[in-house]
Design a protein around this motif. Structure first.
Motif, mmCIF file in Angstrom:
data_model
loop_
_atom_site.group_PDB
_atom_site.id
_atom_site.type_symbol
_atom_site.label_atom_id
_atom_site.label_comp_id
_atom_site.label_asym_id
_atom_site.label_seq_id
_atom_site.Cartn_x
_atom_site.Cartn_y
_atom_site.Cartn_z
ATOM 1 N N GLU A 3 0.805 -1.223 0.000
ATOM 2 C CA GLU A 3 0.000 0.000 0.000
ATOM 3 C C GLU A 3 0.839 1.275 0.000
ATOM 4 O OE1 GLU A 3 -3.112 2.531 -0.249
ATOM 5 O OE2 GLU A 3 -3.063 0.380 -0.591
ATOM 6 N N ARG A 6 2.139 1.795 -3.481
ATOM 7 C CA ARG A 6 1.052 2.162 -4.396
ATOM 8 C C ARG A 6 0.644 3.619 -4.208
ATOM 9 N NH1 ARG A 6 -0.930 -3.156 -3.408
ATOM 10 N NH2 ARG A 6 -2.195 -2.387 -1.673
ATOM 11 N N THR A 7 0.639 4.076 -2.949
ATOM 12 C CA THR A 7 0.257 5.469 -2.686
ATOM 13 C C THR A 7 1.299 6.430 -3.242
ATOM 14 O OG1 THR A 7 -0.902 4.789 -0.671
ATOM 15 C CG2 THR A 7 -0.364 7.132 -0.893
ATOM 16 N N GLU A 9 3.256 5.886 -5.760
ATOM 17 C CA GLU A 9 3.095 5.868 -7.215
ATOM 18 C C GLU A 9 1.908 6.726 -7.644
ATOM 19 O OE1 GLU A 9 1.359 2.539 -9.917
ATOM 20 O OE2 GLU A 9 3.510 2.135 -9.734
ATOM 21 N N ARG A 10 0.791 6.608 -6.915
ATOM 22 C CA ARG A 10 -0.397 7.389 -7.260
ATOM 23 C C ARG A 10 -0.144 8.884 -7.120
ATOM 24 N NH1 ARG A 10 -3.751 10.223 -4.591
ATOM 25 N NH2 ARG A 10 -3.099 9.467 -2.545
ATOM 26 N N ARG A 13 2.061 10.224 -9.792
ATOM 27 C CA ARG A 13 1.346 10.326 -11.066
ATOM 28 C C ARG A 13 0.356 11.482 -11.068
ATOM 29 N NH1 ARG A 13 -1.069 5.721 -10.827
ATOM 30 N NH2 ARG A 13 -3.078 6.527 -10.105
ATOM 31 N N ASP A 14 -0.380 11.637 -9.978
ATOM 32 C CA ASP A 14 -1.505 12.574 -9.960
ATOM 33 C C ASP A 14 -1.159 13.975 -9.451
ATOM 34 O OD1 ASP A 14 -2.966 10.415 -10.821
ATOM 35 O OD2 ASP A 14 -3.875 9.992 -8.868
ATOM 36 N N PRO A 204 2.754 4.102 -15.784
ATOM 37 C CA PRO A 204 1.802 4.792 -14.883
ATOM 38 C C PRO A 204 1.846 6.307 -15.025
ATOM 39 C CG PRO A 204 2.997 3.077 -13.702
ATOM 40 C CD PRO A 204 3.659 3.214 -15.043
ATOM 41 N N ARG A 205 3.054 6.872 -15.163
ATOM 42 C CA ARG A 205 3.156 8.325 -15.261
ATOM 43 C C ARG A 205 2.522 8.830 -16.555
ATOM 44 N NH1 ARG A 205 2.121 13.020 -13.999
ATOM 45 N NH2 ARG A 205 3.299 14.631 -15.048
ATOM 46 N N GLY A 208 -1.375 9.096 -16.865
ATOM 47 C CA GLY A 208 -2.083 10.251 -16.348
ATOM 48 C C GLY A 208 -1.802 11.546 -17.083
#
Length: 409
Positions: A3, A6-7, A9-10, A13-14, A204-205, A208
């Protein structure tokens, strides 16, 4: 992947671009803001698995990054005059965290700062792509057909110039916006293109980037609501976005535009794009992005007409290459003419593009393979297809080209 990872990475990206813009707009040092945020992400990777993911990850990263900015300034004893500003940033970050507020979106401001007249024109768009939109120097270098090391050096020099010259980190006055607009439009479009090219969705990057570019297009429209090229760019992106779901089949395979199921296109996005393009045309100032949007508008009409008006597309490309004779526009014109007037006519235009310009341009070789196949020049077509496959970065596109080569003619 756990987790915490993943956070991270998110958020990378965002929110990376918004965090960088927030820090850079206050520290007046783009490179330092990038370094501080990179350190904060590294700290998160080390800390969050042990202590747990914070309730507001972006705020945690912002606090960690501003602390590193302050520590770096004190340790290196440089830019002493900037310390009060950095301390104010610290207070502002703490205030945002304490009151559960969103930090301001400074991305548009930073884009226009990167387009400052004191910055070399050739470096403005690459700087925006890296500093604001997070593209790595190697990918930017590939897009601008230069060596990665040379692009890295160019970007480092311009960031140092922003810091050392004391370039103001304020949104330009309305009268100064048009002079900087072209570079901003180019950067948003290039970012969108990078995200759009990732058909497989493996990065992933980049996944977005298309969304972020569209969001920036909307922000830019709020800032300059009557600018036709802003309307044109947003329309262009919306036309393309309307077809995103149709680009891949049930098994994830690439589906070319001519074979897409138009029922899978987003009609609300197409309608919004049509409204924007119509408003832009009313200004009476035609530009590159309006013409590119007009081309996509013709493609969109296939959902109602059942066929593509290739002659109309070819005519729009003729206007486009007069305004912006980019390698993409020249290749697109050859493709449209090949469909409207026969493969020989398209091939004549494609052959006229200088060889040194297209050596590593993958769409050129994919189109060459298509036109040569239609002309029954199979050996040359296979050679061009092999080159297109070798230059292809997207796995689904590569598989599509391989299948084309294996299909009986």
């Amino acid at each position: 992947m756990n987790e915490p990872h993943r956070t991270v990475e998110r958020v990378a990206r965002d929110s990376r671009s918004r965090l960088i813009a927030f820090l850079a707009a206050r520290s007046h040092d783009v490179a330092a803001a990038e370094d501080a945020l990179a350190d904060a992400f590294q700290s998160a990777l080390e800390t969050w698995p042990r202590d747990g993911v914070p309730e507001r990850p972006e705020a945690w990263l912002l606090t960690a990054a501003r602390r590193r900015l302050i520590d770096a300034s004190r340790h290196l004893r440089v830019q002493v005059a900037a310390l009060p500003t950095l301390l104010a940033v610290a207070d502002e970050a703490q205030e945002l965290v304490a009151h559960d507020l969103l930090f301001p979106d400074e991305r548009l401001k930073l884009l226009f700062i990167c387009a400052h007249p004191a910055i070399d024109a050739a470096a403005r768009t690459p700087l925006m792509l890296q500093a604001v939109l997070g593209l790595p120097a190697a990918r930017i270098a590939s897009a601008f057909l230069v060596q990665p090391a040379a692009m890295g050096q160019r970007l480092s020099r311009v960031k140092n110039k922003i810091r050392d010259a004391g370039i103001a980190f304020d949104l330009p006055k309305p009268a100064d916006l048009p002079a900087r607009l072209h570079a901003v439009l180019e950067a948003i479009y290039a970012a969108y293109g990078s995200g759009w090219d990732d058909v497989a969705g493996a990065d992933p990057r980049r996944r977005g980037l298309a969304t972020e570019a569209t969001d920036l297009g909307r922000l830019l429209l709020q800032l300059m609501p009557d600018e036709p090229e802003v309307q044109g760019l947003l329309a262009l992106m919306l036309y393309c976005e309307s077809r995103r779901d149709a680009r891949r089949g049930a098994a994830g395979e690439y589906v070319p535009l001519s074979e897409q199921d138009t029922q899978r296109w987003s009609q609300p996005m197409i309608d919004e794009a049509e409204t924007l393009l119509m408003a832009a045309s009313g200004a009476g100032r035609i530009g590159r992005f309006q013409l590119e949007a007009a081309i996509q508008s013709v493609h969109a009409r296939r959902s109602a007409a059942g066929h593509t008006d290739w002659e109309a597309i070819a005519l729009f490309y003729e206007g486009l290459v007069r305004i912006a004779p980019t390698i993409g526009a020249l290749t697109g014109r050859a493709a449209a003419v090949g469909e409207a007037r026969g493969p020989e006519a398209g091939w004549a235009l494609l052959e006229a593009i200088p060889a040194e310009v297209v050596a590593s341009y993958q769409p050129y070789w994919a189109l060459a393979a298509h036109l040569l196949t239609r002309m029954q020049r199979m050996q040359e077509a296979q050679a061009a297809r092999d080159r297109a496959i070798g230059l292809c970065e997207d796995s689904t596109m590569r598989d599509f080209l391989v299948r084309q080569g294996a299909s009986p003619r």
